[in-house]
Design a protein around this motif. Structure first.
Motif, mmCIF file in Angstrom:
data_model
loop_
_atom_site.group_PDB
_atom_site.id
_atom_site.type_symbol
_atom_site.label_atom_id
_atom_site.label_comp_id
_atom_site.label_asym_id
_atom_site.label_seq_id
_atom_site.Cartn_x
_atom_site.Cartn_y
_atom_site.Cartn_z
ATOM 1 N N ILE A 151 50.086 52.629 -80.283
ATOM 2 C CA ILE A 151 50.780 51.762 -81.384
ATOM 3 C C ILE A 151 50.812 50.342 -80.886
ATOM 4 C CG2 ILE A 151 52.378 53.840 -81.786
ATOM 5 C CD1 ILE A 151 54.263 52.586 -79.623
ATOM 6 N N LYS A 152 51.175 49.322 -81.832
ATOM 7 C CA LYS A 152 51.339 48.128 -81.149
ATOM 8 C C LYS A 152 49.984 47.295 -80.664
ATOM 9 C CE LYS A 152 56.310 48.845 -80.212
ATOM 10 N NZ LYS A 152 57.146 48.260 -79.435
ATOM 11 N N GLY A 153 48.851 48.125 -81.085
ATOM 12 C CA GLY A 153 47.404 47.268 -80.976
ATOM 13 C C GLY A 153 46.908 47.775 -79.696
ATOM 14 N N PHE A 154 47.562 48.704 -78.966
ATOM 15 C CA PHE A 154 46.923 49.178 -77.479
ATOM 16 C C PHE A 154 46.141 50.076 -77.826
ATOM 17 C CE2 PHE A 154 49.686 46.995 -74.469
ATOM 18 C CZ PHE A 154 50.732 46.791 -75.156
ATOM 19 N N ASN A 191 41.977 53.277 -68.479
ATOM 20 C CA ASN A 191 42.391 51.961 -68.502
ATOM 21 C C ASN A 191 43.252 51.398 -69.937
ATOM 22 O OD1 ASN A 191 41.546 51.796 -65.853
ATOM 23 N ND2 ASN A 191 39.911 50.187 -66.188
ATOM 24 N N LEU A 192 43.978 50.698 -69.914
ATOM 25 C CA LEU A 192 44.968 50.293 -70.950
ATOM 26 C C LEU A 192 44.667 48.868 -71.323
ATOM 27 C CD1 LEU A 192 47.220 51.031 -73.010
ATOM 28 C CD2 LEU A 192 48.856 49.821 -71.304
ATOM 29 N N ARG A 193 44.198 48.762 -72.612
ATOM 30 C CA ARG A 193 43.715 47.327 -72.956
ATOM 31 C C ARG A 193 44.243 46.924 -74.232
ATOM 32 N NH1 ARG A 193 38.035 49.492 -72.163
ATOM 33 N NH2 ARG A 193 37.801 49.701 -74.253
ATOM 34 N N LYS A 194 44.509 45.522 -74.469
ATOM 35 C CA LYS A 194 45.050 45.051 -75.505
ATOM 36 C C LYS A 194 44.188 43.491 -75.619
ATOM 37 C CE LYS A 194 48.860 43.874 -78.327
ATOM 38 N NZ LYS A 194 50.590 43.940 -78.745
ATOM 39 N N PRO A 195 43.763 43.406 -76.951
ATOM 40 C CA PRO A 195 43.074 41.837 -76.964
ATOM 41 C C PRO A 195 43.906 40.778 -76.742
ATOM 42 C CG PRO A 195 43.028 43.392 -78.870
ATOM 43 C CD PRO A 195 43.718 44.050 -77.942
ATOM 44 N N SER A 196 45.006 40.961 -77.444
ATOM 45 C CA SER A 196 45.851 39.624 -77.496
ATOM 46 C C SER A 196 47.373 39.975 -77.264
ATOM 47 C CB SER A 196 45.710 39.030 -78.736
ATOM 48 O OG SER A 196 46.466 37.803 -78.700
#
Lengths: 114, 115
Positions: free
Chosen positions: B60-63, B75-80
């Protein structure tokens, strides 16, 4: 819809007192878990129920800790003769089946032993 | 013994920066992997999970998170990131091969996003 609820949200106990913490899981959820979260740490597993059967209690730190779920829904975690090291947030989680399914967490009960 | 390591205890980012939170686990078998988030004053919520199949999972939420079996990492990532992503993030694992039901959690990473 209603999520997992826990009561009380906050409990202050004097050392040596007994406490009882309640968990109301999501209706119909078969599995129920208790975790202990100390300050600055991640949750640590205490015990697991499937319906009314306590299938795993390997995480209970001592025989002062006791949990029950007599009718397969509401669960109570009891701590006898509380000690300062019992101060923590106690989290309850429920899921539709075993651990391969999402566990839904309640808000926790913050226990402070003085 | 099973364990989960989150090496970043506190991460501070400006809005729009990219995020990567590390998670390594130690477990002798097939695992299920999870990332949970706890927003201030709220309870733990599931962000995403990996059971099998495509090692890149979107939540959810772009993750998103990538399971790298050879590195025992998830590993957890989110571009922005956004200011609303300020929260505590927990990586968790349980043993799919053993049928163990309980989750093993890391110590968590606190993310602060500055507007």
């Amino acid at each position: 819809g209603a999520g997992v609820s826990q009561s009380p949200r906050y409990k202050v106990a004097k050392r040596g007192q007994d406490v009882a913490l309640r968990c109301d899981p999501i209706s119909g959820h078969v599995s129920l878990f208790w975790y202990q979260q100390a300050l600055g740490q991640g949750p640590e597993f205490l015990t697991y129920f499937q319906n009314e059967a306590q299938l795993d209690k390997s995480g209970l730190p001592s025989d002062r800790f006791f949990a029950e779920r007599p009718e397969g829904s509401v669960s109570t975690l009891k701590i006898q003769r509380t000690q300062q090291e019992d101060s923590a947030v106690y989290l309850c989680a429920s899921s539709t089946a075993g651990g391969s399914y999402e566990q839904y967490f309640g808000p926790g009960t913050r226990l402070t032993v003085t | 013994a099973q364990s989960v390591s989150q090496h970043n205890h506190h991460v501070i980012l400006s809005e729009a920066a990219s995020l990567e939170l590390g998670c390594n686990y130690s477990y002798g078998g097939t695992v299920n992997l999870f990332w949970y988030v706890q927003y201030p004053g709220q309870h733990l919520q599931l962000l995403l999970k990996y059971f099998s199949g495509d090692p890149l999972v979107k939540g959810i939420k772009g993750f998103e998170a990538e399971f790298i079996k050879s590195k025992f990492s998830f590993n957890l990532r989110k571009p922005s990131v956004q200011w609303s992503d300020t929260a505590e993030y927990f990586c968790a694992v349980n043993g799919a091969s053993t049928g163990a039901n309980n989750l093993f959690f890391g110590t968590g990473t606190r993310l602060t996003v500055i507007p």
